[in-house]
Motif scaffolding. Sequence first.
Motif: not given
Length: 123
Positions: A53-69
């Motif tokens: 649904s796109g309502s929740s997401s998770y990012y590894a610390d190493s990619v936060k700020g550069r990756f977008s799902i």
Amino acid sequence: VQLVESGGGLVQAGGSLRLSCVAPGFTSDDYVIGWFRQAPGKEREEVSCITNSGSSSYYADSVKGRFSISSDAAKNTVYLQIDSLNHADTGVYYCAARNNWYLTCRKDAMDYWGKGTPVTISS
């Protein structure tokens, strides 16, 4: 269930890529799609996961700020936008799916895997 990744390739450092994962056979109403990557000589690691649904997401610390799902549920497609690519991003990127509504990005929690799309960063 077949997962198909696309969008990988050879990119210059500092550039951007958008990876796509299509899950055409997925009929579940609630599921999680995730991106994982495996650098040469290293273990596969989680990158980012999202509910369909796109309502929740998770990012590894190493990619936060550069990756977008992001997720397009109508197309059963999940995208991973990667900006400011650097050499540490080189590897094979795998799409995986979890047939459950609960958002987790542990690789041992995934039920299905794609074959991967390679990403290589050049100088």
